[in-house]
Design an enzyme around this catalytic site. Structure first.
Site, PDB file in Angstrom:
ATOM      1  N   ASP A  97      10.407  15.348  11.354  1.00  0.00           N
ATOM      2  CA  ASP A  97       9.949  15.327  10.304  1.00  0.00           C
ATOM      3  C   ASP A  97       8.239  15.718  10.169  1.00  0.00           C
ATOM      4  O   ASP A  97       7.950  14.223   9.466  1.00  0.00           O
ATOM      5  CB  ASP A  97      10.393  13.665   9.673  1.00  0.00           C
ATOM      6  CG  ASP A  97      10.806  13.986   7.758  1.00  0.00           C
ATOM      7  OD1 ASP A  97      10.119  14.710   7.365  1.00  0.00           O
ATOM      8  OD2 ASP A  97      11.007  12.691   7.775  1.00  0.00           O
ATOM      9  N   ILE A 111       0.837  -1.207  -0.046  1.00  0.00           N
ATOM     10  CA  ILE A 111       0.105  -0.108   0.567  1.00  0.00           C
ATOM     11  C   ILE A 111       0.679   1.527   0.194  1.00  0.00           C
ATOM     12  O   ILE A 111       0.527   2.426   0.330  1.00  0.00           O
ATOM     13  CB  ILE A 111      -1.143  -0.034   1.178  1.00  0.00           C
ATOM     14  CG1 ILE A 111      -0.274  -0.310   2.047  1.00  0.00           C
ATOM     15  CG2 ILE A 111      -1.805  -1.239   1.231  1.00  0.00           C
ATOM     16  CD1 ILE A 111      -1.100   0.016   3.877  1.00  0.00           C
ATOM     17  N   LYS A 156       5.191   3.013  -0.300  1.00  0.00           N
ATOM     18  CA  LYS A 156       6.704   2.946   0.036  1.00  0.00           C
ATOM     19  C   LYS A 156       6.914   4.408   0.381  1.00  0.00           C
ATOM     20  O   LYS A 156       6.681   4.808   0.234  1.00  0.00           O
ATOM     21  CB  LYS A 156       7.415   2.696  -1.505  1.00  0.00           C
ATOM     22  CG  LYS A 156       7.070   1.433  -1.883  1.00  0.00           C
ATOM     23  CD  LYS A 156       7.989   1.006  -3.486  1.00  0.00           C
ATOM     24  CE  LYS A 156       7.604   0.675  -4.398  1.00  0.00           C
ATOM     25  NZ  LYS A 156       8.444  -0.103  -5.683  1.00  0.00           N
ATOM     26  N   GLY A 157       8.178   3.822   1.223  1.00  0.00           N
ATOM     27  CA  GLY A 157       9.033   5.496   1.959  1.00  0.00           C
ATOM     28  C   GLY A 157      10.215   5.093   2.248  1.00  0.00           C
ATOM     29  O   GLY A 157      10.643   3.785   1.550  1.00  0.00           O
ATOM     30  N   GLY A 158      11.648   5.765   3.384  1.00  0.00           N
ATOM     31  CA  GLY A 158      12.646   5.362   3.115  1.00  0.00           C
ATOM     32  C   GLY A 158      13.252   4.378   3.890  1.00  0.00           C
ATOM     33  O   GLY A 158      13.874   3.806   3.610  1.00  0.00           O
ATOM     34  N   PHE A 159      12.143   4.356   4.559  1.00  0.00           N
ATOM     35  CA  PHE A 159      12.511   3.247   5.681  1.00  0.00           C
ATOM     36  C   PHE A 159      12.012   1.898   4.728  1.00  0.00           C
ATOM     37  O   PHE A 159      12.773   0.841   4.559  1.00  0.00           O
ATOM     38  CB  PHE A 159      11.246   3.129   6.612  1.00  0.00           C
ATOM     39  CG  PHE A 159      11.873   2.123   7.948  1.00  0.00           C
ATOM     40  CD1 PHE A 159      12.308   2.405   9.157  1.00  0.00           C
ATOM     41  CD2 PHE A 159      10.798   0.595   8.001  1.00  0.00           C
ATOM     42  CE1 PHE A 159      13.275   1.243   9.210  1.00  0.00           C
ATOM     43  CE2 PHE A 159      10.895  -0.116   9.222  1.00  0.00           C
ATOM     44  CZ  PHE A 159      12.532   0.024   9.550  1.00  0.00           C
ATOM     45  N   GLY A 160      10.875   1.594   3.850  1.00  0.00           N
ATOM     46  CA  GLY A 160      10.774   0.671   3.866  1.00  0.00           C
ATOM     47  C   GLY A 160       9.570   0.550   2.659  1.00  0.00           C
ATOM     48  O   GLY A 160       9.029   1.939   2.607  1.00  0.00           O
TER      49      GLY A 160
END
Length: 848
Positions: free
Chosen positions: A629, A511, A513-517
């Site tokens: 952030d 669902i 995506k981000g910088g972490f995964g």
């Protein structure tokens, strides 16, 4: 043209292949280098094509062999001939290249997931060379431009007779590639010996040298110039979008003469050779704008670039200089800083050349923090005869370290048949043990399938470097001899439960995506729907954020902060499990979306909800917490559009009562970052206030906070919004879908709140509690406008509450008296039952 020999081999097993990266003793003739014809490959095709003046040969001319059951071709009608075909791999496969000259090689991999029956955009794969991961969990897509190919460029030393580039599909997926380039580079283009710069500690030689690593190109900028391509087929792009303060810089007039770098390829810096960068780069530059003496001394006219990089990695920086303005050497010198720490004085004196213009460069390896960027600054020197600073070009490459997790390659001449006697000769008992383990594993999997069916039944592979399945990063002994503190072990969720919940992290459950995964939707065994955020397995990156998120969210509770359901750190996994937010991110509903537009009242309420969460974070949590952030993608919406603040991986405890700020490395997201914090590295709650002000402007205007496609003065939304407000034309940039809904009094209060949040000086910004009060006031003004006709709202500083009769608008309790448990700043008509039901399942003994 010589027809090079190429093998494409496939096998599911590998044995070690020696891959040495060392300095070659081979010498080139001084003027003898030309870009070799090999290897330029048009993958998936038997035909040769020409792209950008270079011939890419078809695979049939390379005497390649394929296993038809495991590889396939796909074809498309896209305009570029190079991207009309692709080679597809269903299992581990490699290209093998014969190497006839030792040295530094450039490898380019081209990916373009064109429309096809195979659906190339669904590919997930890794790419490796012996000892190094070049790509991990890649999908071959260009995230910045879906209509462009993804071209990944790597530099590596090769001193072996051959080299294999291996494509490794992830579980239940496949790999593909459209084109490959591999060719040797001029000698000394990149030196093995380079200085490692640390903001605290200065420069020191890089241990082990660069030739023991692989470099991946991240940025290559023609500073002050236009896009160009050099003799080595490297693309240089303009630098404008990376300038932090564009008003401090100007493009220097292009040099009209011919800049001739040092002839030959036997130089080793700082003198540039004819291959270091093209004349188009050295013949253009950005320089400081003319300013008063006092302004320059205050550093107001620094040149600063901030370029996105991966978090917590080493990066190779090359800065290109060429003074084609000064009448003689030694007149212009200036200071170079990285992350605001002084590196060196740049001076085109006799150490470079006795004549101008003379192109030269400096190399450094710099460790990035987890802010997501590297900051490079040039400052005019107040004692220089010519007070100026300039830069002609900038390159940044990620330094890839060797990894023991890369599977060793199996030579194509080996087979299962000739390996069998070795296996049998080892020990019969070992074979029996293997059979027993496999049988037990089969029975266990059968039992788990009966508990809950899973669409994708193949379990995740255990990384090569993993210990037992219960290995935990968080309970490892630290250098102080004790486990990491404040980790709530009661929130641990077994990996098998999360595999079942997400159908083994199936793509259908993805669902976000981000910088972490990646983030997956899942359903736990108790029926709770959750969001499962999984880092890239085995990457080792993001561990501090992982720990911080658990420590912060396991200790705070608020209906406008996303709840942590649990976490998993087995098998070198880092997985966070949150309550599921049906409507996704606030950003999803504002622009570039097919979702219905949010009304102005709903947007106001979302802003109020978010402000409540941040206010509690600042004043209601123990010691105060700074988010660091705040952005529209970290504000999530439930099915009723109730907003909750998320993603606390960068959070920090607020300053102690005796301190005005926390001194720390800069972290955050471009466009939302507090400029005062950016300059001083001094973090306060007001940094969150600034970021939230950008979010408010984003809500009002429904556009990205950074949009490089717009004119320069409109690229940064915060700067553009304040400029429009000061000119009295804010109405012109409001989202057209809500422009007719907004009461002018409500708009004026809302815009004044934005302006206060975006003040340059943190001390001039309001607290989050004051922001919350102002937003609630703006909402009441909007509601009042819908109910009655009023006189125009003349002055927000005057008292109008009496005439408008707003009984629900009240001043919040004093921030100094708001305790941790004082969770009164919530809407009175909301029930806590849903939130309580979530937290009743958290098993947090010390939750507030």
């Amino acid at each position: 043209m010589e027809i090079p020999k190429l093998h494409i081999i496939q096998h599911s097993r590998c044995i070690p292949l020696l891959f040495l990266l060392q300095l070659s003793s081979l010498q080139f003739a001084s003027l003898g280098y030309n870009v070799p014809d090999k290897y330029f490959i048009n993958c998936g095709s038997d035909d040769s094509v020409t792209e950008s003046g270079k011939v890419y040969v078809g695979e049939s001319t390379l005497q390649a062999t394929f296993s038809s059951s495991n590889t396939e071709r796909n074809q498309s009608s896209v305009p570029s001939p190079l991207y009309q075909t692709a080679r597809i791999f269903r299992r581990d496969s490699w290209y093998k290249f014969d190497i006839d000259k030792n040295g530094t090689y450039l490898v380019r991999l081209h990916f373009f997931p064109f429309s096809s029956p195979t659906n190339l955009s669904s590919a997930r794969f890794n790419v490796s060379v012996p000892g190094f991961w070049l790509l991990q969990n890649s999908d071959g897509r260009n995230d910045t431009n879906n209509n462009s190919a993804l071209v990944k460029e790597f530099f590596m030393e090769i001193s072996t007779p051959s080299i294999k580039i291996t494509f490794r599909p992830l579980e239940s997926s496949f790999a593909f590639v459209n084109a490959i380039e591999l060719f040797v580079l001029p000698l000394h283009l990149i030196s093995d010996n380079v200085a490692h710069f640390a903001p605290i500690g200065g420069t020191s030689p890089l241990s082990g040298g660069l030739y023991s690593r692989v470099l991946e190109t991240k940025h290559r900028l023609n500073v002050g110039g236009q896009s160009t391509r050099d003799i080595l087929l490297r693309n240089w792009i303009p630098d404008d979008i990376y300038l932090t303060y564009p008003e401090n810089a100007k493009n220097r007039s292009a040099y009209q003469g011919q800049i001739v770098p040092r002839v030959g390829d036997d130089a080793d810096g700082p003198n540039a050779t004819s291959y270091t960068a093209p004349s188009e780069v050295y013949g253009t530059a950005k320089e400081s704008k003319n300013s008063s003496d006092n302004a320059t001394e205050l550093g107001l006219f620094n040149l600063t670039w901030a370029l996105p990089v991966d978090n917590n990695t080493d990066n190779f920086l090359r800065l290109h200089f060429c003074d084609y303005v000064s009448p003689q050497v030694g007149l212009t010198y200036f200071e170079l800083s990285i992350y605001d720490a002084h590196v060196m004085q740049v001076n085109s004196d006799g150490n470079v050349s006795n004549e101008l213009p003379a192109p030269y460069y400096y190399d450094f390896v710099v460790s990035s923090d987890n802010s997501g960027y590297i900051k490079v600054s040039l400052t005019p020197n107040g004692t220089a005869p010519v007070r100026n600073a300039f830069l002609n070009g900038l390159e940044i490459m990620k330094v890839i370290e060797s990894s023991n997790s890369v599977p060793a390659d199996l030579d194509e001449h080996d087979s299962d048949h000739n390996r069998l006697p070795v296996l049998l000769g080892s020990a019969l008992g070992g074979l029996v043990l293997v059979v027993v383990v496999v049988l037990l594993g089969f029975l266990w999997r059968s039992k788990m399938r009966k508990e809950k069916p899973v669409e994708n039944s193949d379990w995740l592979p255990i990384p090569v470097n993993a210990g037992g399945s219960s290995h935990s990063r968080l309970t490892d002994i630290t250098s102080h001899g004790s486990p990491l503190p404040n980790i709530n072990l009661g929130l641990k969720i077994p990996l098998i439960d999360l595999q079942l919940a997400t159908k083994n992290f199936h793509a259908s459950q993805l669902i976000g995506k981000g910088g972490f995964g990646n983030v997956y939707k899942g359903v736990l065994k108790n029926g709770m729907t959750v969001a499962v955020k999984r880092s890239q397995p085995g990457s080792g990156q993001g561990l501090p954020e992982f720990q911080t998120e658990i420590m912060v969210l396991s200790k705070i509770r608020h209906k406008h902060l996303v709840s942590l359901i649990g976490y998993c750190d087995e098998r070198f996994e880092m997985i966070l499990v949150y309550e599921y937010m049906e409507k996704g991110t606030l950003r999803d509903h504002l622009y570039n979306t097919k979702l219905p537009s949010l009304s102005w009242k709903v947007r106001l309420q979302i802003c109020i909800d978010s402000a409540r969460g941040l206010h509690y974070l600042h004043k209601g949590a123990s010691g105060g917490i700074i988010h660091r952030d705040v952005k529209s993608t970290n504000i999530l919406l439930d099915e009723n559009h109730v907003a909750k603040v998320a993603d606390f991986g960068l959070s920090r405890s607020g300053p102690a009562d005796t301190q005005p700020h926390v001194t720390t490395g800069v972290k955050g997201t471009f466009g939302y970052l507090d400029p005062e914090y950016f300059r001083s590295q001094q973090l306060t709650e007001k940094s969150d206030v600034y970021s939230f002000g950008v979010v408010l402007l984003e809500v009002l205007c429904a556009r990205a906070v950074i949009d490089p496609s717009l004119p320069r003065d409109q690229i940064n939304l915060a700067e553009w919004g304040l400029l429009c407000k000061n000119k009295g034309i804010l109405q012109e940039i409001i989202d057209p879908s809500i422009k007719d809904q907004i009461d002018q009094n409500s708009l004026r209060k809302f815009s004044e709140t934005i302006e206060k949040c975006l003040q340059e000086d943190g001390s001039d910004r309001p607290s989050m509690g004051d922001v919350l009060w102002d937003l609630e006031y703006a909402l009441q003004l909007q509601k009042g406008a819908n109910a009655t006709q009023r006189e125009p709202y003349e002055d927000s500083s005057s008292s109008v509450s009496a005439s408008l009769q707003l009984p629900n608008v009240r001043r919040l309790p004093s921030l100094s008296t708001l305790s941790e448990a004082d969770d009164t700043i919530v809407r009175g008509d909301e029930s806590d039952s849903v939130v309580d039901s979530v937290f009743s399942q958290l098993k947090i003994d010390d939750a507030r």
